[in-house]
Write an enzyme that holds these catalytic residues in place. Sequence first.
Site, PDB file in Angstrom:
ATOM      1  N   SER A 163     -31.029  -3.978 -17.718  1.00 25.58           N
ATOM      2  CA  SER A 163     -31.273  -2.618 -18.215  1.00 25.58           C
ATOM      3  C   SER A 163     -30.079  -1.732 -17.878  1.00 25.58           C
ATOM      4  O   SER A 163     -29.230  -2.099 -17.058  1.00 25.58           O
ATOM      5  CB  SER A 163     -32.536  -2.056 -17.550  1.00 25.58           C
ATOM      6  OG  SER A 163     -32.649  -0.657 -17.698  1.00 25.58           O
ATOM      7  N   TYR A 176     -38.349   0.496 -11.014  1.00 25.57           N
ATOM      8  CA  TYR A 176     -37.771  -0.152 -12.190  1.00 25.57           C
ATOM      9  C   TYR A 176     -36.276  -0.394 -11.981  1.00 25.57           C
ATOM     10  O   TYR A 176     -35.756  -1.474 -12.263  1.00 25.57           O
ATOM     11  CB  TYR A 176     -38.006   0.728 -13.414  1.00 25.57           C
ATOM     12  CG  TYR A 176     -37.621   0.080 -14.721  1.00 25.57           C
ATOM     13  CD1 TYR A 176     -38.414  -0.909 -15.286  1.00 25.57           C
ATOM     14  CD2 TYR A 176     -36.460   0.466 -15.392  1.00 25.57           C
ATOM     15  CE1 TYR A 176     -38.067  -1.518 -16.486  1.00 25.57           C
ATOM     16  CE2 TYR A 176     -36.103  -0.119 -16.593  1.00 25.57           C
ATOM     17  CZ  TYR A 176     -36.910  -1.116 -17.144  1.00 25.57           C
ATOM     18  OH  TYR A 176     -36.548  -1.704 -18.322  1.00 25.57           O
TER      19      TYR A 176
END
Length: 280
Positions: A163, A176
Amino acid sequence: MKFKDKVVVVTGAGGTLCSEISIDLASKGAKVALVGRTKEKLDLVADKIKTNGGIAEVFVCDVSNEESVKKLANDVKQKLGLCNYLINGAGGNNQKAMPTITQFDKREMSGNLPEGTKGIYNIDMDAFESVLNINTMGTVYPLLEFTKQMIEIGEGSVINFASMNSYCPLTRCFAYAMSKAAVTNLTQSFAAYFAPANIRINAIAPGFMVNERSKNYLGTVEDGLTLRGQSVINHTPMGRFGEAKDLLGCVDWLLDSKASSFVTGITVPVDGGFLTLGGV
């Protein structure tokens, strides 16, 4: 039909990105194992693939559970054959693991934050841990099980999903960001370990991609952006959010043993240039 009769296992296959990846690989001849938690979503993807003459099987599995993944690997082998390629697309975030403010407020300590506002001390730590598990162990367990089958074949390729948070944590995304940074690191370490087995392990780091969830908190370029969405676009030289189709070429390249035969341990940003701007 460059992937004809190759078995591809795709976790998170019911999601916006990995469903399109699955459909694309099936169109190139792959036999696709669609893995996820929600059978209904997977069935929709399988129907599209089969309607177009492709081969797909649905497997419901919690990839953060080791025993479930072991069963998954055996089931895939029985129904489709040994796994040639693995795409670790399962993962996600949880709003309960996120504060609503972007920096410390001393009112957190006295419990006097405005109603509906959460600081770091008010988040749900069970949710925090679940985000870490799905994004990290949900990558490690499938990797360990399906590389066994690749070793039996003599070669293979794995693509993990990292990501933008792997490079620099976005505000409020503590769990996250931690987990996606771990994905980039484990991609490197596992790539080095499995190189003698002729197994290549790489990762893709998608930028801000369009899906139903993103429309709620980012808006759209066409219909209007939220403040956070405008901030993202201001940071993206290409001036738009990504779409699932923007990942297909990168996936194709990383799986192709001829095109990327000497490539392993890398994470490829597919982000419209997001990482090129420092914000000043």
